[in-house]
Design a protein around this motif. Structure first.
Motif, mmCIF file in Angstrom:
data_model
loop_
_atom_site.group_PDB
_atom_site.id
_atom_site.type_symbol
_atom_site.label_atom_id
_atom_site.label_comp_id
_atom_site.label_asym_id
_atom_site.label_seq_id
_atom_site.Cartn_x
_atom_site.Cartn_y
_atom_site.Cartn_z
ATOM 1 N N LEU A 62 0.832 -1.207 0.000
ATOM 2 C CA LEU A 62 0.000 0.000 0.000
ATOM 3 C C LEU A 62 0.867 1.258 0.000
ATOM 4 N N ALA A 63 0.415 2.278 -0.719
ATOM 5 C CA ALA A 63 1.129 3.559 -0.693
ATOM 6 C C ALA A 63 0.974 4.197 0.681
ATOM 7 N N GLY A 64 1.942 5.018 1.035
ATOM 8 C CA GLY A 64 1.871 5.690 2.324
ATOM 9 C C GLY A 64 2.312 7.137 2.209
ATOM 10 N N ILE A 65 1.762 7.966 3.091
ATOM 11 C CA ILE A 65 2.113 9.383 3.111
ATOM 12 C C ILE A 65 2.964 9.655 4.349
ATOM 13 N N CYS A 66 4.020 10.394 4.148
ATOM 14 C CA CYS A 66 4.892 10.810 5.248
ATOM 15 C C CYS A 66 4.377 12.177 5.697
ATOM 16 N N TRP A 67 3.332 12.186 6.520
ATOM 17 C CA TRP A 67 2.653 13.437 6.854
ATOM 18 C C TRP A 67 3.538 14.419 7.610
ATOM 19 N N GLN A 68 4.531 13.926 8.363
ATOM 20 C CA GLN A 68 5.211 14.769 9.346
ATOM 21 C C GLN A 68 6.547 15.351 8.898
ATOM 22 N N ALA A 69 7.077 14.878 7.766
ATOM 23 C CA ALA A 69 8.400 15.350 7.343
ATOM 24 C C ALA A 69 8.653 15.055 5.869
ATOM 25 N N THR A 70 9.639 15.746 5.332
ATOM 26 C CA THR A 70 10.176 15.402 4.013
ATOM 27 C C THR A 70 11.576 14.843 4.253
ATOM 28 N N LYS A 83 15.728 14.026 2.910
ATOM 29 C CA LYS A 83 16.875 14.265 2.040
ATOM 30 C C LYS A 83 17.161 12.990 1.260
ATOM 31 N N ASP A 84 17.590 13.117 0.047
ATOM 32 C CA ASP A 84 17.999 11.977 -0.790
ATOM 33 C C ASP A 84 16.898 10.935 -0.995
ATOM 34 N N ASN A 85 15.637 11.334 -0.831
ATOM 35 C CA ASN A 85 14.505 10.433 -1.066
ATOM 36 C C ASN A 85 14.559 9.150 -0.248
ATOM 37 N N ARG A 86 15.230 9.214 0.905
ATOM 38 C CA ARG A 86 15.306 8.030 1.772
ATOM 39 C C ARG A 86 14.599 8.324 3.083
ATOM 40 N N ARG A 87 13.623 7.475 3.397
ATOM 41 C CA ARG A 87 12.788 7.697 4.579
ATOM 42 C C ARG A 87 13.482 7.185 5.824
ATOM 43 N N ILE A 88 14.436 7.986 6.324
ATOM 44 C CA ILE A 88 15.123 7.639 7.568
ATOM 45 C C ILE A 88 15.058 8.822 8.517
ATOM 46 N N GLU A 89 14.986 8.513 9.807
ATOM 47 C CA GLU A 89 14.806 9.521 10.853
ATOM 48 C C GLU A 89 15.847 10.638 10.768
ATOM 49 N N THR A 90 17.117 10.276 10.518
ATOM 50 C CA THR A 90 18.192 11.278 10.511
ATOM 51 C C THR A 90 18.086 12.244 9.332
ATOM 52 N N GLN A 140 -8.086 8.001 23.386
ATOM 53 C CA GLN A 140 -6.725 7.473 23.498
ATOM 54 C C GLN A 140 -6.140 7.414 22.093
ATOM 55 N N TYR A 141 -4.819 7.267 22.022
ATOM 56 C CA TYR A 141 -4.190 7.231 20.703
ATOM 57 C C TYR A 141 -2.996 6.301 20.693
ATOM 58 N N ASP A 142 -2.497 6.045 19.489
ATOM 59 C CA ASP A 142 -1.358 5.164 19.289
ATOM 60 C C ASP A 142 -0.081 5.974 19.509
ATOM 61 N N ALA A 143 0.558 5.766 20.651
ATOM 62 C CA ALA A 143 1.727 6.578 21.022
ATOM 63 C C ALA A 143 3.015 6.162 20.305
ATOM 64 N N VAL A 144 2.943 5.171 19.427
ATOM 65 C CA VAL A 144 4.177 4.754 18.754
ATOM 66 C C VAL A 144 4.507 5.589 17.515
ATOM 67 N N CYS A 145 3.625 6.507 17.151
ATOM 68 C CA CYS A 145 3.819 7.259 15.897
ATOM 69 C C CYS A 145 4.580 8.566 16.093
ATOM 70 N N LYS A 146 5.436 8.633 17.131
ATOM 71 C CA LYS A 146 6.050 9.921 17.431
ATOM 72 C C LYS A 146 7.404 10.143 16.756
ATOM 73 N N ASP A 147 7.794 9.279 15.823
ATOM 74 C CA ASP A 147 9.027 9.518 15.069
ATOM 75 C C ASP A 147 8.685 10.227 13.757
ATOM 76 N N TRP A 148 9.570 11.116 13.345
ATOM 77 C CA TRP A 148 9.336 11.912 12.128
ATOM 78 C C TRP A 148 9.212 11.036 10.889
ATOM 79 N N ALA A 149 9.930 9.924 10.866
ATOM 80 C CA ALA A 149 9.980 9.084 9.662
ATOM 81 C C ALA A 149 8.778 8.143 9.530
ATOM 82 N N ARG A 150 7.827 8.268 10.416
ATOM 83 C CA ARG A 150 6.654 7.380 10.396
ATOM 84 C C ARG A 150 5.892 7.486 9.071
ATOM 85 N N LEU A 151 5.534 6.320 8.555
ATOM 86 C CA LEU A 151 4.765 6.241 7.314
ATOM 87 C C LEU A 151 3.309 5.953 7.666
#
Length: 181
Positions: free
Chosen positions: A54-62, A64-71, A152-163
């Motif tokens: 499934l396609a995913g949206i990176c709502w919280q960040a863009t 660099k280098d088109n690689r979805r990594i936290e750093t 309540q909510y899913d507290a695991v989604c707090k990283d910028w790289a979340r898809l």
């Protein structure tokens, strides 16, 4: 006021900038619909397999280098809140994503909400909103929004790289086209 948002066509894919045309194409695609149906099967392996495609949206960040990594994440000013298992929450008069949405839909402007949709699992709701200036982290923003909505909510989604996996067009209850695209 367009916000830069990245997306991937599948979990393994490299990131690209999301346009309104991409968004419409993905949410209206028969391919997306059949994957969502598979995500809703009760077979766990089938669900996991479908999600990976499934396609995913990176709502919280863009990225660099088109690689979805936290750093490499560059925050874009949006925050996404995932509210799962709504039926089990025991909220008075609310047992579906639609009912939860109806309970706060009049407040979208006040709460700076830009997008609301049912999640691929069918029993969750995703709320995307502008980060609030008084908070420094995604976790603080998410806790604030959950408090405003009263859930309540899913507290695991707090990283910028979340898809965040997409859904089909008619399950997007609200999209602020002006702000997002």
């Amino acid at each position: 006021a367009m916000i830069a948002i990245d997306y991937v066509t599948s979990v393994q894919g490299s990131t690209r900038r999301l346009t309104k045309a991409d968004f419409l194409r993905m949410t209206e695609a028969p391919h997306t619909r059949s994957l969502i149906e598979r995500c809703r099967s009760r077979n766990l392996r089938e669900m996991e397999e479908a999600k990976r495609l499934l396609a995913g949206i990176c709502w919280q960040a863009t990225y660099k280098d088109n690689r979805r990594i936290e750093t490499g994440a560059q925050p874009n000013g949006l925050c996404a809140l995932d509210i799962d298992h709504i039926r089990q929450m025991g909220l008075p008069g609310i047992s579906t994503p639609e009912e939860l949405w109806m309970s706060f839909k009049e407040r979208v402007d006040e709460l700076d909400i830009v997008c609301v949709h049912k999640t691929p699992s069918a029993d969750g709701l995703r709320v995307v909103f502008l980060c609030q200036p008084q908070f420094q982290t995604l976790a603080q923003n998410q806790a604030w929004m959950a408090g405003e909505i009263g859930c309540q909510y899913d507290a695991v989604c707090k990283d910028w790289a979340r898809l965040f996996f997409i859904s089909v067009a008619e399950e997007f209850y609200y999209v602020d086209w002006e702000t997002l695209f």
